[in-house]
Design an enzyme around this catalytic site. Structure first.
Site, PDB file in Angstrom:
ATOM      1  N   ASN A   4     -11.401  15.481  59.034  1.00 57.60           N
ATOM      2  CA  ASN A   4     -12.792  14.859  59.923  1.00 57.60           C
ATOM      3  C   ASN A   4     -11.933  14.836  61.258  1.00 57.60           C
ATOM      4  OD1 ASN A   4     -13.468  12.499  59.580  1.00 57.60           O
ATOM      5  ND2 ASN A   4     -13.960  12.873  57.669  1.00 57.60           N
ATOM      6  N   ASP A  18     -17.341  13.810  51.340  1.00 60.87           N
ATOM      7  CA  ASP A  18     -18.640  13.624  51.061  1.00 60.87           C
ATOM      8  C   ASP A  18     -17.739  14.713  49.647  1.00 60.87           C
ATOM      9  OD1 ASP A  18     -20.760  12.107  52.138  1.00 60.87           O
ATOM     10  OD2 ASP A  18     -20.830  14.352  53.261  1.00 60.87           O
ATOM     11  N   LYS A  60       2.324  25.684  46.791  1.00 60.24           N
ATOM     12  CA  LYS A  60       1.267  26.180  48.533  1.00 60.24           C
ATOM     13  C   LYS A  60       0.810  27.523  47.884  1.00 60.24           C
ATOM     14  CE  LYS A  60       2.203  27.912  52.844  1.00 60.24           C
ATOM     15  NZ  LYS A  60       3.079  27.942  54.301  1.00 60.24           N
ATOM     16  N   PRO A 111     -16.679   9.501  45.194  1.00 66.90           N
ATOM     17  CA  PRO A 111     -17.855   8.671  44.884  1.00 66.90           C
ATOM     18  C   PRO A 111     -17.982   8.244  46.804  1.00 66.90           C
ATOM     19  CG  PRO A 111     -15.228   7.710  45.307  1.00 66.90           C
ATOM     20  CD  PRO A 111     -15.464   8.840  45.144  1.00 66.90           C
ATOM     21  N   ASP A 112     -19.622   7.352  46.806  1.00 70.91           N
ATOM     22  CA  ASP A 112     -20.064   7.050  48.286  1.00 70.91           C
ATOM     23  C   ASP A 112     -19.096   5.202  47.702  1.00 70.91           C
ATOM     24  OD1 ASP A 112     -21.506   5.793  49.392  1.00 70.91           O
ATOM     25  OD2 ASP A 112     -22.962   6.785  50.179  1.00 70.91           O
ATOM     26  N   ILE A 113     -18.066   5.065  48.662  1.00 67.41           N
ATOM     27  CA  ILE A 113     -18.011   3.152  48.499  1.00 67.41           C
ATOM     28  C   ILE A 113     -18.716   2.551  48.681  1.00 67.41           C
ATOM     29  CG2 ILE A 113     -15.962   2.176  49.261  1.00 67.41           C
ATOM     30  CD1 ILE A 113     -14.357   4.917  50.201  1.00 67.41           C
ATOM     31  N   PHE A 139     -21.941   2.722  58.743  1.00 64.68           N
ATOM     32  CA  PHE A 139     -22.205   3.229  60.118  1.00 64.68           C
ATOM     33  C   PHE A 139     -22.557   4.664  59.924  1.00 64.68           C
ATOM     34  CE2 PHE A 139     -19.569   2.054  63.491  1.00 64.68           C
ATOM     35  CZ  PHE A 139     -19.371   0.342  63.355  1.00 64.68           C
ATOM     36  N   LYS A 199     -30.873   5.735  55.058  1.00 63.17           N
ATOM     37  CA  LYS A 199     -30.004   5.364  54.602  1.00 63.17           C
ATOM     38  C   LYS A 199     -29.650   4.075  54.227  1.00 63.17           C
ATOM     39  CE  LYS A 199     -26.960   8.156  56.170  1.00 63.17           C
ATOM     40  NZ  LYS A 199     -25.933   9.120  56.857  1.00 63.17           N
ATOM     41  N   LYS A 251     -28.655   3.625  50.379  1.00 63.74           N
ATOM     42  CA  LYS A 251     -27.086   2.730  50.185  1.00 63.74           C
ATOM     43  C   LYS A 251     -27.554   1.132  49.333  1.00 63.74           C
ATOM     44  CE  LYS A 251     -24.663   5.942  52.248  1.00 63.74           C
ATOM     45  NZ  LYS A 251     -23.182   6.486  52.551  1.00 63.74           N
TER      46      LYS A 251
END
Ligand code: C5P
Length: 407
Positions: free
Chosen positions: A216, A285, A295, A313-315, A333, A347, A351
């Site tokens: 990203n 995600d 390749k 995984p959501d750290i 964030f 959130k 979280k």
């Protein structure tokens, strides 16, 4: 990026003792002035062998003082006048002999005398050694350095590398910009002294094959600015960085990772050793279940390849789930495109974290400035648009305030 005026209104005494590194002090004087400081140069006799007072005067716009008996000083007390005016004294380069003089409290020359006479409680002394590696390693120098640190001086560097004498090793004076960073840091409130802070930054890269992947537009700038601000505030900082091309802030321990899983695996064992965790990374995600070993080639079928994806995984959530006693204070964030505050509030709950910094996604990625909303259970505080380092310092202050109340 526009020039930062971090030293606006500060008066710096820049002391030069003898050494080839004096040539870097000309640039340092210029950097200090560009950052808004006024600079008074004081040179020892040995320094005058390496660079002229004319150069330093021309760069600083002030006559250089070299003698305790300089009749231009109104009361003829150069050591008192100069040290009382100063917000900081920076000795760069500091020779082995000069450090020995400081360690012994000697005052034979104006520069050593004014260091001795400085009001230690409000005027930091920063010393940037520069000497041959054997001189630096000598037990006498090491004893003297330990002594001046015990006496309250901050020793900057030295760096390592090629030396003017042709040898290679420790003893190079830091570069002007590195010294500038240290001078700026010395004026920041030490609100995180004694704390350990773990930060994730940048994007992650999820490999599809050996040459392609999903990533990203996160630049890592906010996380790196936070790492610098936390270090300036006295914290010991570990920065786990995804693939970005940013220099590591001074004094920060950096661990480079690529994928979300690698970031997770680096963070989890470190988290319990840290009092604060700040997740600024834009973690992917999803990742392909299996990266191809070769390749992926186009074939004549005209069909595009498809990939089976799985969730990363959501750290942040994983750190926030650590048991009490191992769980750092967690800050997240949230970059959103709409309903920024509402999503940030959701959130916080989802979280299980006490603080989230929300912003408008497309308005931040890759930019040098931003506007933030600090969201916790009590409400929302907005920070005005500013460059990311200014924002990072404000966030460090906001985090430090909450830590104080929670401990
Ligand atoms: O869930 P979302 O990506 O919107 O949450 C953003 C926050 O969670 C950021 O602080 C980010 O660093 C963190 N995060 C994480 N691991 C993920 C996804 C997000 O630590 N897999």
């Amino acid at each position: 990026m526009t020039q930062r005026l971090d030293l606006q209104g500060r008066h710096i005494v820049l002391g030069l003792s003898g050494g080839v590194a004096c040539f870097k002090s000309a640039e340092l004087a210029r950097e200090l002035i560009r950052a808004g400081a006024t600079v008074q140069v004081v040179m020892t006799e040995a320094a005058l062998q390496f660079i002229t007072a004319v150069t330093m005067q021309a760069l600083t716009g002030r006559p250089v003082i070299t003698s305790q008996w300089d009749a231009r000083m109104p009361a003829n007390m150069a050591h008192i006048d100069l040290s009382r005016e100063a917000d900081a004294i920076v000795v760069a380069p500091a020779s082995a002999d000069f450090i020995a003089q400081l360690a012994q409290g000697r005052a034979g020359e104006l520069l050593a005398l004014l260091c001795l006479a400085r009001p230690a409680a409000r005027c930091p002394l920063l010393v940037a050694p520069a000497m041959n590696r054997e001189m630096w390693q000598h037990p006498a120098t090491q004893r003297n350095v330990a002594q001046i640190v015990a006496d309250g001086a901050k020793v900057l560097g030295p760096g390592s590398g090629e030396q003017a004498c042709g040898e290679v090793g420790d003893g190079r004076m830091l570069e002007a910009t590195e010294i500038l960073e240290e001078v700026v840091a010395s004026f920041q409130p030490q609100v995180l002294r004694g704390r350990r802070v773990l930060i994730t930054a940048g994007p992650t890269f999820e490999a599809l094959d050996p040459v392609r992947g999903l990533t990203n537009l996160s630049s890592g700038k906010m996380g790196f600015a936070l790492a610098r601000a936390a270090a300036e505030a006295g914290a010991q900082v570990t920065l786990v960085a995804g693939p970005v091309h940013l220099p590591t802030p001074r004094g920060v321990q950096r661990i480079d990772v690529r994928s979300a899983q690698e970031m997770h695996d680096a963070v989890m064992p470190l988290a319990p050793q840290h009092g604060v965790f700040i997740g600024t990374a834009a973690v992917a995600d999803w990742r392909p279940v299996q990266a191809q070993h070769h390749k992926i080639k186009k074939d004549s079928s005209g069909r595009a390849p498809s990939f089976e994806m799985t969730e990363n995984p959501d750290i942040l959530a994983a750190v926030a789930r650590l048991p009490e006693g191992q769980r750092p204070y967690c800050v997240g964030f949230a970059a959103e495109t709409h309903d920024v505050v509402q999503h940030a509030r959701d959130k916080l709950v989802r979280k299980g974290i006490p603080l989230i910094i929300a912003n408008h996604g497309p308005a931040t990625f890759g930019r040098d400035d931003n506007a933030l909303m600090v969201v916790d259970a009590h409400g929302v505080a907005e920070t005005p648009r500013a460059d990311k380092l200014t924002l990072a310092r404000a966030l460090v202050a906001a985090i430090a305030q909450r830590l104080q109340h929670s401990t």
